[in-house]
Enzyme design. Structure first.
Site, PDB file in Angstrom:
ATOM      1  N   LYS A  72      27.900 -27.577 -48.703  1.00  0.00           N
ATOM      2  CA  LYS A  72      26.451 -27.746 -48.481  1.00  0.00           C
ATOM      3  C   LYS A  72      25.655 -27.196 -49.664  1.00  0.00           C
ATOM      4  O   LYS A  72      24.733 -27.839 -50.148  1.00  0.00           O
ATOM      5  CB  LYS A  72      26.010 -27.034 -47.188  1.00  0.00           C
ATOM      6  CG  LYS A  72      26.705 -27.535 -45.936  1.00  0.00           C
ATOM      7  CD  LYS A  72      26.135 -26.925 -44.662  1.00  0.00           C
ATOM      8  CE  LYS A  72      26.333 -25.419 -44.534  1.00  0.00           C
ATOM      9  NZ  LYS A  72      27.739 -24.994 -44.385  1.00  0.00           N
ATOM     10  N   ARG A  85      21.890 -24.185 -37.008  1.00  0.00           N
ATOM     11  CA  ARG A  85      23.340 -24.084 -36.797  1.00  0.00           C
ATOM     12  C   ARG A  85      23.708 -24.270 -35.338  1.00  0.00           C
ATOM     13  O   ARG A  85      24.897 -24.387 -35.011  1.00  0.00           O
ATOM     14  CB  ARG A  85      23.813 -22.694 -37.230  1.00  0.00           C
ATOM     15  CG  ARG A  85      24.395 -22.634 -38.636  1.00  0.00           C
ATOM     16  CD  ARG A  85      24.618 -21.177 -38.930  1.00  0.00           C
ATOM     17  NE  ARG A  85      25.675 -20.856 -39.826  1.00  0.00           N
ATOM     18  CZ  ARG A  85      25.532 -20.738 -41.143  1.00  0.00           C
ATOM     19  NH1 ARG A  85      24.404 -21.046 -41.721  1.00  0.00           N
ATOM     20  NH2 ARG A  85      26.538 -20.319 -41.869  1.00  0.00           N
ATOM     21  N   ARG A 118      35.702 -19.567 -53.845  1.00  0.00           N
ATOM     22  CA  ARG A 118      34.273 -19.637 -54.190  1.00  0.00           C
ATOM     23  C   ARG A 118      33.801 -18.379 -54.926  1.00  0.00           C
ATOM     24  O   ARG A 118      34.157 -17.257 -54.578  1.00  0.00           O
ATOM     25  CB  ARG A 118      33.461 -19.796 -52.900  1.00  0.00           C
ATOM     26  CG  ARG A 118      31.972 -19.704 -53.133  1.00  0.00           C
ATOM     27  CD  ARG A 118      31.210 -20.402 -52.067  1.00  0.00           C
ATOM     28  NE  ARG A 118      31.224 -19.722 -50.787  1.00  0.00           N
ATOM     29  CZ  ARG A 118      30.631 -20.213 -49.701  1.00  0.00           C
ATOM     30  NH1 ARG A 118      30.028 -21.383 -49.737  1.00  0.00           N
ATOM     31  NH2 ARG A 118      30.674 -19.533 -48.567  1.00  0.00           N
ATOM     32  N   ARG A 122      31.617 -13.500 -52.309  1.00  0.00           N
ATOM     33  CA  ARG A 122      30.845 -13.032 -51.160  1.00  0.00           C
ATOM     34  C   ARG A 122      31.691 -12.150 -50.250  1.00  0.00           C
ATOM     35  O   ARG A 122      32.873 -12.433 -50.045  1.00  0.00           O
ATOM     36  CB  ARG A 122      30.356 -14.241 -50.350  1.00  0.00           C
ATOM     37  CG  ARG A 122      29.033 -14.752 -50.836  1.00  0.00           C
ATOM     38  CD  ARG A 122      28.670 -16.055 -50.192  1.00  0.00           C
ATOM     39  NE  ARG A 122      28.756 -16.047 -48.733  1.00  0.00           N
ATOM     40  CZ  ARG A 122      28.346 -17.055 -47.969  1.00  0.00           C
ATOM     41  NH1 ARG A 122      27.819 -18.137 -48.540  1.00  0.00           N
ATOM     42  NH2 ARG A 122      28.453 -16.996 -46.667  1.00  0.00           N
ATOM     43  N   ARG A 176      34.224 -17.209 -39.096  1.00  0.00           N
ATOM     44  CA  ARG A 176      33.084 -18.099 -39.363  1.00  0.00           C
ATOM     45  C   ARG A 176      33.416 -19.546 -39.001  1.00  0.00           C
ATOM     46  O   ARG A 176      32.581 -20.276 -38.478  1.00  0.00           O
ATOM     47  CB  ARG A 176      32.662 -17.995 -40.835  1.00  0.00           C
ATOM     48  CG  ARG A 176      31.927 -16.674 -41.122  1.00  0.00           C
ATOM     49  CD  ARG A 176      31.846 -16.353 -42.601  1.00  0.00           C
ATOM     50  NE  ARG A 176      31.151 -17.349 -43.357  1.00  0.00           N
ATOM     51  CZ  ARG A 176      31.481 -17.707 -44.615  1.00  0.00           C
ATOM     52  NH1 ARG A 176      32.506 -17.148 -45.224  1.00  0.00           N
ATOM     53  NH2 ARG A 176      30.779 -18.603 -45.233  1.00  0.00           N
TER      54      ARG A 176
HETATM   55  P1  AMP Z   1      26.015 -19.133 -45.116  1.00  0.00           P
HETATM   56  O1  AMP Z   1      25.648 -18.688 -46.495  1.00  0.00           O
HETATM   57  O2  AMP Z   1      25.225 -20.348 -44.668  1.00  0.00           O
HETATM   58  O3  AMP Z   1      27.497 -19.309 -44.914  1.00  0.00           O
HETATM   59  O4  AMP Z   1      25.559 -17.955 -44.124  1.00  0.00           O
HETATM   60  C1  AMP Z   1      26.122 -16.652 -44.219  1.00  0.00           C
HETATM   61  C2  AMP Z   1      25.856 -15.871 -42.945  1.00  0.00           C
HETATM   62  O5  AMP Z   1      24.434 -15.748 -42.757  1.00  0.00           O
HETATM   63  C3  AMP Z   1      26.357 -16.533 -41.674  1.00  0.00           C
HETATM   64  O6  AMP Z   1      27.726 -16.242 -41.419  1.00  0.00           O
HETATM   65  C4  AMP Z   1      25.425 -15.906 -40.629  1.00  0.00           C
HETATM   66  O7  AMP Z   1      25.791 -14.567 -40.359  1.00  0.00           O
HETATM   67  C5  AMP Z   1      24.098 -15.851 -41.379  1.00  0.00           C
HETATM   68  N1  AMP Z   1      23.310 -17.093 -41.184  1.00  0.00           N
HETATM   69  C6  AMP Z   1      22.946 -18.005 -42.134  1.00  0.00           C
HETATM   70  N2  AMP Z   1      22.232 -19.010 -41.594  1.00  0.00           N
HETATM   71  C7  AMP Z   1      22.147 -18.733 -40.270  1.00  0.00           C
HETATM   72  C8  AMP Z   1      21.573 -19.394 -39.141  1.00  0.00           C
HETATM   73  N3  AMP Z   1      20.933 -20.586 -39.265  1.00  0.00           N
HETATM   74  N4  AMP Z   1      21.672 -18.805 -37.928  1.00  0.00           N
HETATM   75  C9  AMP Z   1      22.297 -17.631 -37.774  1.00  0.00           C
HETATM   76  N5  AMP Z   1      22.899 -16.968 -38.762  1.00  0.00           N
HETATM   77  C10 AMP Z   1      22.833 -17.500 -39.999  1.00  0.00           C
END
Ligand code: AMP
Length: 216
Positions: free
Chosen positions: A14, A89, A128, A161, A172
């Site tokens: 994404k 999400r 990554r 990360r 996740r």
């Molecule tokens: P990402 O970078 O999109 O993989 O997000 C990293 C972490 O941020 C996720 O594992 C969640 O803990 C939190 N997070 C990001 N976007 C959301 C969302 N829309 N709703 C809830 N938690 C989120």
């Protein structure tokens, strides 16, 4: 206002697709994960609320997410086209987004579901790397920087990360399977979903999304 959403598991590409699409169009990239990591780094109220959930690979509470998204939409960024990455999400978040956009007289026009098999997601996540300076995405094998550990764009240091470690990745992906998959059906019913095969080169993925966006 134009609004599009990228859906897909962690590692589906994404962030990389969003970088390509936003470079080729007027869409502004809104990545809730990036915004939260930034909030954690700066120690803001939202960051303090989100940190423990993120460390465990769990979703942070909707109230926090909706607050940061509304703050961004109201910030007057100079763009009226937004590409959401990592939000919504869950079905509940999709309804909250609809309500927030409704207040602005807008709605989600396109949703792209980036689909990739689990083995590919795992290899993308473990390899990554991200630039500390500008946030650009790399992969040790698929998108290597010219000089190891250094960003081609800004010269910043590349890092892994904290939640891209194997144990958290598994959690996740489970959270994704349990919660985000329901959204695909929901958006499909609304006639806004495009399925994108994300087991391809990033240029092909970006090209397909840009073509659909430029039709409307
Ligand atoms: P990402 O970078 O999109 O993989 O997000 C990293 C972490 O941020 C996720 O594992 C969640 O803990 C939190 N997070 C990001 N976007 C959301 C969302 N829309 N709703 C809830 N938690 C989120």
């Amino acid at each position: 206002m134009k609004v599009a959403v990228l859906l897909g598991a962690p590692g589906a590409g994404k962030g990389t697709a969003a970088e390509g699409v936003c470079a080729a169009t007027k869409y502004l990239h809104v990545a809730t994960g990036d915004m939260l990591r930034d909030a954690v780094k700066k120690g803001t109220r939202f960051g303090v609320e989100a940190e423990a959930w993120m460390k465990r690979g769990e979703l942070v509470p909707d109230s926090t997410i909706v607050a940061i998204v509304e703050e961004r939409l109201n910030a007057g960024s100079g763009s009226d086209s937004y590409l959401f990455d990592g939000f919504p999400r869950t079905r509940q978040q999709a309804e909250l987004l609809e309500a927030s956009l409704g207040k602005l007289g807008a709605k989600v026009q396109h949703v792209f579901f980036l689909d990739a098999p689990r083995e590919l997601l795992l290899s993308r996540l473990t390899g990554r790397r991200i630039c500390r300076g500008c946030g650009r995405n790399y992969h040790v094998v698929n998108i290597p920087p010219k000089k190891s550990g250094v960003c081609d764009g800004c010269g910043g240091e590349l890092y892994q990360r904290a939640d891209d470690q194997e144990a958290t990745i598994a959690r996740r992906l489970d959270v994704y399977n349990a919660q985000t998959e329901a959204l695909i059906a929901w958006y499909e019913k609304r006639g806004v979903l495009t399925r994108v095969n994300s087991a391809r080169h990033r240029d092909e993925i970006t090209g397909e999304i840009v073509r659909v966006l430029s039709r409307s």
